[in-house]
Structures are given as C-alpha cells and as structure tokens.
Scaffold this motif. Structure first.
Motif, PDB file in Angstrom:
ATOM      1  N   HIS A  96     -23.058  49.149   0.118  1.00  0.00           N
ATOM      2  CA  HIS A  96     -24.642  49.344  -0.363  1.00  0.00           C
ATOM      3  C   HIS A  96     -25.364  50.698  -0.190  1.00  0.00           C
ATOM      4  O   HIS A  96     -26.039  50.937  -1.553  1.00  0.00           O
ATOM      5  N   ALA A  97     -24.837  51.155   0.343  1.00  0.00           N
ATOM      6  CA  ALA A  97     -25.624  53.219   0.694  1.00  0.00           C
ATOM      7  C   ALA A  97     -25.833  53.514  -0.416  1.00  0.00           C
ATOM      8  O   ALA A  97     -26.423  53.727  -1.074  1.00  0.00           O
ATOM      9  N   LYS A  98     -24.103  53.777  -1.085  1.00  0.00           N
ATOM     10  CA  LYS A  98     -24.271  54.105  -2.040  1.00  0.00           C
ATOM     11  C   LYS A  98     -24.949  53.228  -3.242  1.00  0.00           C
ATOM     12  O   LYS A  98     -25.125  54.299  -4.568  1.00  0.00           O
ATOM     13  N   LEU A  99     -25.065  52.754  -4.109  1.00  0.00           N
ATOM     14  CA  LEU A  99     -25.633  51.470  -4.531  1.00  0.00           C
ATOM     15  C   LEU A  99     -27.300  51.759  -3.927  1.00  0.00           C
ATOM     16  O   LEU A  99     -27.939  52.530  -4.984  1.00  0.00           O
ATOM     17  N   ARG A 100     -27.494  51.989  -3.207  1.00  0.00           N
ATOM     18  CA  ARG A 100     -28.795  52.470  -3.233  1.00  0.00           C
ATOM     19  C   ARG A 100     -29.635  53.656  -3.098  1.00  0.00           C
ATOM     20  O   ARG A 100     -30.411  54.145  -4.323  1.00  0.00           O
ATOM     21  N   ARG A 101     -28.222  54.775  -3.040  1.00  0.00           N
ATOM     22  CA  ARG A 101     -28.635  55.507  -3.103  1.00  0.00           C
ATOM     23  C   ARG A 101     -28.061  56.146  -5.325  1.00  0.00           C
ATOM     24  O   ARG A 101     -29.392  57.412  -5.662  1.00  0.00           O
ATOM     25  N   HIS A 102     -28.079  55.109  -5.510  1.00  0.00           N
ATOM     26  CA  HIS A 102     -28.155  55.656  -7.000  1.00  0.00           C
ATOM     27  C   HIS A 102     -28.979  54.685  -7.733  1.00  0.00           C
ATOM     28  O   HIS A 102     -29.796  53.916  -9.012  1.00  0.00           O
ATOM     29  N   GLY A 103     -29.831  54.432  -6.933  1.00  0.00           N
ATOM     30  CA  GLY A 103     -31.625  53.591  -6.729  1.00  0.00           C
ATOM     31  C   GLY A 103     -30.976  51.927  -7.449  1.00  0.00           C
ATOM     32  O   GLY A 103     -31.995  51.712  -7.524  1.00  0.00           O
ATOM     33  N   ALA A 104     -30.455  51.955  -7.186  1.00  0.00           N
ATOM     34  CA  ALA A 104     -30.112  50.164  -6.357  1.00  0.00           C
ATOM     35  C   ALA A 104     -30.562  49.943  -6.402  1.00  0.00           C
ATOM     36  O   ALA A 104     -31.131  49.520  -5.129  1.00  0.00           O
ATOM     37  N   GLU A 105     -31.408  48.125  -6.012  1.00  0.00           N
ATOM     38  CA  GLU A 105     -32.073  47.279  -4.298  1.00  0.00           C
ATOM     39  C   GLU A 105     -30.829  46.388  -4.751  1.00  0.00           C
ATOM     40  O   GLU A 105     -30.945  45.629  -4.845  1.00  0.00           O
ATOM     41  N   VAL A 106     -30.457  46.339  -3.043  1.00  0.00           N
ATOM     42  CA  VAL A 106     -29.591  45.220  -1.690  1.00  0.00           C
ATOM     43  C   VAL A 106     -30.275  44.830  -1.242  1.00  0.00           C
ATOM     44  O   VAL A 106     -31.206  45.388   0.045  1.00  0.00           O
ATOM     45  N   HIS A 107     -30.192  43.440  -0.895  1.00  0.00           N
ATOM     46  CA  HIS A 107     -30.336  42.880   0.521  1.00  0.00           C
ATOM     47  C   HIS A 107     -29.297  41.855   0.992  1.00  0.00           C
ATOM     48  O   HIS A 107     -28.339  41.595   0.127  1.00  0.00           O
ATOM     49  N   VAL A 108     -29.593  41.633   1.516  1.00  0.00           N
ATOM     50  CA  VAL A 108     -28.472  40.900   2.793  1.00  0.00           C
ATOM     51  C   VAL A 108     -29.125  39.644   2.954  1.00  0.00           C
ATOM     52  O   VAL A 108     -30.174  39.505   3.769  1.00  0.00           O
ATOM     53  N   VAL A 109     -28.388  38.326   2.480  1.00  0.00           N
ATOM     54  CA  VAL A 109     -29.300  36.969   3.262  1.00  0.00           C
ATOM     55  C   VAL A 109     -27.971  36.655   3.745  1.00  0.00           C
ATOM     56  O   VAL A 109     -26.934  36.450   3.716  1.00  0.00           O
ATOM     57  N   ASP A 110     -29.118  35.852   5.086  1.00  0.00           N
ATOM     58  CA  ASP A 110     -27.978  35.322   6.107  1.00  0.00           C
ATOM     59  C   ASP A 110     -28.411  33.635   6.768  1.00  0.00           C
ATOM     60  O   ASP A 110     -27.619  32.994   7.111  1.00  0.00           O
ATOM     61  N   ASN A 111     -29.144  33.187   6.179  1.00  0.00           N
ATOM     62  CA  ASN A 111     -29.473  32.006   6.286  1.00  0.00           C
ATOM     63  C   ASN A 111     -30.509  31.791   5.423  1.00  0.00           C
ATOM     64  O   ASN A 111     -31.131  32.415   3.850  1.00  0.00           O
ATOM     65  N   LYS A 112     -31.322  30.361   5.524  1.00  0.00           N
ATOM     66  CA  LYS A 112     -32.113  29.470   4.287  1.00  0.00           C
ATOM     67  C   LYS A 112     -33.469  30.435   4.038  1.00  0.00           C
ATOM     68  O   LYS A 112     -33.628  30.824   3.134  1.00  0.00           O
ATOM     69  N   PRO A 113     -33.714  30.913   5.803  1.00  0.00           N
ATOM     70  CA  PRO A 113     -35.409  31.200   5.332  1.00  0.00           C
ATOM     71  C   PRO A 113     -35.372  32.957   5.018  1.00  0.00           C
ATOM     72  O   PRO A 113     -36.314  33.347   4.470  1.00  0.00           O
ATOM     73  N   SER A 114     -33.711  33.433   5.174  1.00  0.00           N
ATOM     74  CA  SER A 114     -33.634  34.625   4.678  1.00  0.00           C
ATOM     75  C   SER A 114     -33.692  35.117   2.813  1.00  0.00           C
ATOM     76  O   SER A 114     -34.099  35.598   2.268  1.00  0.00           O
ATOM     77  N   VAL A 115     -32.591  33.888   2.609  1.00  0.00           N
ATOM     78  CA  VAL A 115     -33.080  33.552   1.146  1.00  0.00           C
ATOM     79  C   VAL A 115     -34.109  33.089   0.318  1.00  0.00           C
ATOM     80  O   VAL A 115     -34.749  33.412   0.054  1.00  0.00           O
ATOM     81  N   ASP A 116     -35.018  32.609   1.077  1.00  0.00           N
ATOM     82  CA  ASP A 116     -36.194  31.808   0.711  1.00  0.00           C
ATOM     83  C   ASP A 116     -37.424  33.242   0.860  1.00  0.00           C
ATOM     84  O   ASP A 116     -38.527  33.624  -0.544  1.00  0.00           O
TER      85      ASP A 116
END
Length: 109
Positions: free
Chosen positions: A66-86
């Motif tokens: 994920h850190a490598k993706l972000r260094r290359h300009g990507a946006e990365v999110h982590v979701v682990d429940n319905k409120p985080s998806v919302d």
C-alpha cells in the motif's frame, strides 16, 4: 447474531458501489502479494480498496505494498465495517473542491 466477516464487508462495498454507479472490480495480481482486494472506478477517480474483517489488521506485506502504491500516486483505502464503507463512498461522492478543504478520509491508513 454473529459479527460480519470480510466477505460480508466486501459484499456491502460492492452493493454500495453499484448503488452509486461505481465500478468495483476484484483485483488479483498473481505475481505480487499484498495488493488491495478491489479497484473502484468512480467519476472522481480510480482508487484501491483493501477489505478486512471488522477489527482486522493489515499484514506487513500489505502495509509495504500500500505504501508503494501511494508513493506512485495511487489512493488506497482500508474498510473493515459498514460505517467505513459508507465513509469511503461519501469520500468518492465529494467534489474535488470539497476534498481540498476536507481532512483526509477516515478510511486512509
């Protein structure tokens, strides 16, 4: 009632993306471990999403990837429940000018 599993959260993410007209693709990279589970394509951009069970933690390889993706300009999110998806969906629905004023998305890790 049992607590939700990762596949339940992933199913909710998929349903919410479909409901808002976003494309939510399963992401598999056979030659590289630790990649996020999903790629979401929305009008404001393409982002990666890691889905975890409630309270689930990223593995070391996932953190590194994920850190490598972000260094290359990507946006990365982590979701682990319905409120985080919302919150993630709300983030995708923000206009670019709203995003410049807003704090980082709570699903960013």
């Amino acid at each position: 009632m049992t607590s939700p599993r990762e596949r339940d959260i992933e199913g909710y993410l998929l349903a919410q993306c479909r409901a808002h007209g976003f494309l939510c693709l399963k992401f598999v990279s056979p030659a590289r471990g630790g990649v996020p589970d999903r790629i979401v394509i929305a009008p404001r951009g393409t982002v990666f999403v890691e889905v975890k069970r409630p309270g689930g933690q990223l593995r070391k390889l996932q953190h590194l990837t994920h850190a490598k993706l972000r260094r290359h300009g990507a946006e990365v999110h982590v979701v682990d429940n319905k409120p985080s998806v919302d919150a993630f969906i709300a983030h995708l629905l923000e206009s670019p000018s709203d995003q410049q004023r807003a704090a980082p998305c709570p699903t960013d890790t």
